[in-house]
Design a protein around this motif. Structure first.
Motif, PDB file in Angstrom:
ATOM      1  N   ASP A  73       0.886  -1.165   0.000  1.00 22.28           N
ATOM      2  CA  ASP A  73       0.000   0.000   0.000  1.00 22.28           C
ATOM      3  C   ASP A  73       0.920   1.210   0.000  1.00 22.28           C
ATOM      4  O   ASP A  73       1.537   1.542   1.012  1.00 22.28           O
ATOM      5  CB  ASP A  73      -0.884  -0.007   1.244  1.00 22.28           C
ATOM      6  CG  ASP A  73      -1.836   1.182   1.299  1.00 22.28           C
ATOM      7  OD1 ASP A  73      -1.540   2.211   0.660  1.00 22.28           O
ATOM      8  OD2 ASP A  73      -2.854   1.103   2.006  1.00 22.28           O
ATOM      9  N   VAL A  78      -3.077   0.346  -4.122  1.00 23.39           N
ATOM     10  CA  VAL A  78      -2.593  -0.992  -3.807  1.00 23.39           C
ATOM     11  C   VAL A  78      -1.757  -1.447  -4.993  1.00 23.39           C
ATOM     12  O   VAL A  78      -2.233  -1.474  -6.126  1.00 23.39           O
ATOM     13  CB  VAL A  78      -3.761  -1.972  -3.559  1.00 23.39           C
ATOM     14  CG1 VAL A  78      -3.226  -3.393  -3.398  1.00 23.39           C
ATOM     15  CG2 VAL A  78      -4.550  -1.553  -2.332  1.00 23.39           C
ATOM     16  N   ARG A 156       0.476  -2.407   5.564  1.00 24.00           N
ATOM     17  CA  ARG A 156       0.817  -1.727   4.312  1.00 24.00           C
ATOM     18  C   ARG A 156       1.778  -2.561   3.459  1.00 24.00           C
ATOM     19  O   ARG A 156       2.276  -2.093   2.448  1.00 24.00           O
ATOM     20  CB  ARG A 156       1.428  -0.353   4.582  1.00 24.00           C
ATOM     21  CG  ARG A 156       0.414   0.636   5.139  1.00 24.00           C
ATOM     22  CD  ARG A 156       0.942   2.065   5.095  1.00 24.00           C
ATOM     23  NE  ARG A 156      -0.068   3.005   5.522  1.00 24.00           N
ATOM     24  CZ  ARG A 156      -0.977   3.545   4.716  1.00 24.00           C
ATOM     25  NH1 ARG A 156      -1.007   3.206   3.451  1.00 24.00           N
ATOM     26  NH2 ARG A 156      -1.861   4.400   5.188  1.00 24.00           N
ATOM     27  N   ARG A 213      -9.576   0.674   0.776  1.00 21.81           N
ATOM     28  CA  ARG A 213      -8.237   1.296   0.786  1.00 21.81           C
ATOM     29  C   ARG A 213      -8.275   2.657   0.097  1.00 21.81           C
ATOM     30  O   ARG A 213      -7.809   3.651   0.632  1.00 21.81           O
ATOM     31  CB  ARG A 213      -7.242   0.379   0.074  1.00 21.81           C
ATOM     32  CG  ARG A 213      -6.919  -0.901   0.816  1.00 21.81           C
ATOM     33  CD  ARG A 213      -5.769  -0.693   1.771  1.00 21.81           C
ATOM     34  NE  ARG A 213      -5.518  -1.895   2.573  1.00 21.81           N
ATOM     35  CZ  ARG A 213      -4.475  -2.028   3.379  1.00 21.81           C
ATOM     36  NH1 ARG A 213      -3.587  -1.047   3.482  1.00 21.81           N
ATOM     37  NH2 ARG A 213      -4.314  -3.119   4.084  1.00 21.81           N
TER      38      ARG A 213
END
Length: 235
Positions: A73, A78, A156, A213
Motif C-alpha cells: 500500500d 494498492v 501496508r 483502501r
C-alpha cells in the motif's frame, strides 16, 4: 525487498512513497506536468478508433506469469511487485515491473466507468513504458485479487509466495492503443497505453476491499487532442 521496490519505482519515474502526499485527487488541477497535450487517462470512444495496420506486429503476449509477489500500500494505490513475468507487445520485449489499482476506473469506454481498473506497468530495456489497462466489474470472485487483499490485511505490506498473475488479465487481449502519460505526478508523457476490451470479474466483496483502501484514486479523463486511437482485435 523494500529497497528493491523503491528503486524500481524511481527507475520507472513513478512517484516515491515520500511524494505520496502530492496525490490530492480532490485538487487534481494543481498537478503539474512538463507537457499537457498527450495526457492520460482518456474516454475511449470506440467509434473514433481506427483499425491497426495488419502488416505490423499487433499481439500482446504475457509470459512467465507465475511469480512471487510483494504487495504494497504505497499511500495512493494498492500495488503488486512482480519479478519474472514479461511480455511481447507488438513484437517488442517488455518486463513487468508492477501492477496497481484505481477505483473507480481512470479510463472510460464511451463514457462508461468501471468499479476498478488495473494498470500493468511494463518496462523495456531502453526505458520505454507500456501500460496494459484492465477493467474490472462485479461478478465471480478472482483468486489472486483475494490473495492480494489477504496479504495486506490491515498492514501496508505483504507477500504472496507464488501465484499466476494471468488470472487478473482476460484471455482475449484485444485492445485500444494510444500514446499518453502516467496518470500520477510527474505525469510523464510518451507512455504506450493498451486498454483491453474485455473486463475481468471480481466479487462485490473484493471490489469493496480495494475501495476500502482507496475509493477515489482515479484521475479525471483528459482530452485526446487529436491523438490517434487504434483498435486491435486479437484472435
Amino acid at each position: 525487498m523494500r529497497t528493491t521496490v523503491l528503486a524500481s519505482l524511481i527507475a520507472l519515474a513513478l512517484p516515491s512513497l515520500a511524494a505520496a502526499q502530492v496525490f490530492d485527487y480532490a485538487h487534481q488541477s494543481a498537478w503539474q506536468s512538463v507537457h499537457d497535450k498527450a495526457q492520460s487517462p482518456i474516454d475511449i470512444r470506440r467509434a473514433d478508433a481506427v483499425a491497426g495496420d495488419p502488416q505490423e506486429a499487433q499481439d500482446i503476449v504475457v509470459r512467465h506469469t507465475e511469480a512471487a509477489l510483494e504487495v504494497v500500500d504505497n499511500e495512493h494505490a494498492v500495488e503488486v511487485e512482480a519479478h519474472g513475468p514479461d511480455a511481447m507487445i507488438r513484437g517488442r520485449h517488455f518486463e513487468l515491473a508492477q501492477f496497481h489499482f484505481h477505483a473507480t476506473s481512470e479510463h472510460t469506454i464511451d463514457g462508461e466507468s468501471f468499479p476498478l481498473e488495473g494498470h500493468f506497468v511494463f518496462k523495456a530495456k531502453d526505458g520505454r513504458l507500456a501500460v496494459v489497462g484492465v477493467m474490472y466489474r462485479e461478478g465471480e470472485s478472482n483468486r489472486l485479487a483475494g490473495k492480494v487483499l489477504e496479504a495486506l490485511g490491515d498492514a501496508r505490506h505483504g507477500e504472496i509466495e507464488r501465484e499466476d498473475i494471468a488470472v487478473m488479465l482476460p484471455r482475449d487481449k484485444s485492445y485500444h492503443h494510444y500514446l499518453g502519460s502516467l496518470t500520477t505526478p510527474p505525469l510523464t508523457e510518451n507512455v504506450e497505453w493498451y486498454v483491453l476490451d474485455t473486463p475481468v470479474t471480481l466479487s462485490a466483496k473484493q471490489i469493496a476491499g480495494f475501495e476500502k483502501r482507496y475509493s477515489h484514486n482515479n484521475r479525471a479523463v483528459q482530452p485526446l487532442n487529436g491523438r490517434p486511437l487504434v483498435h486491435i482485435a486479437q484472435h
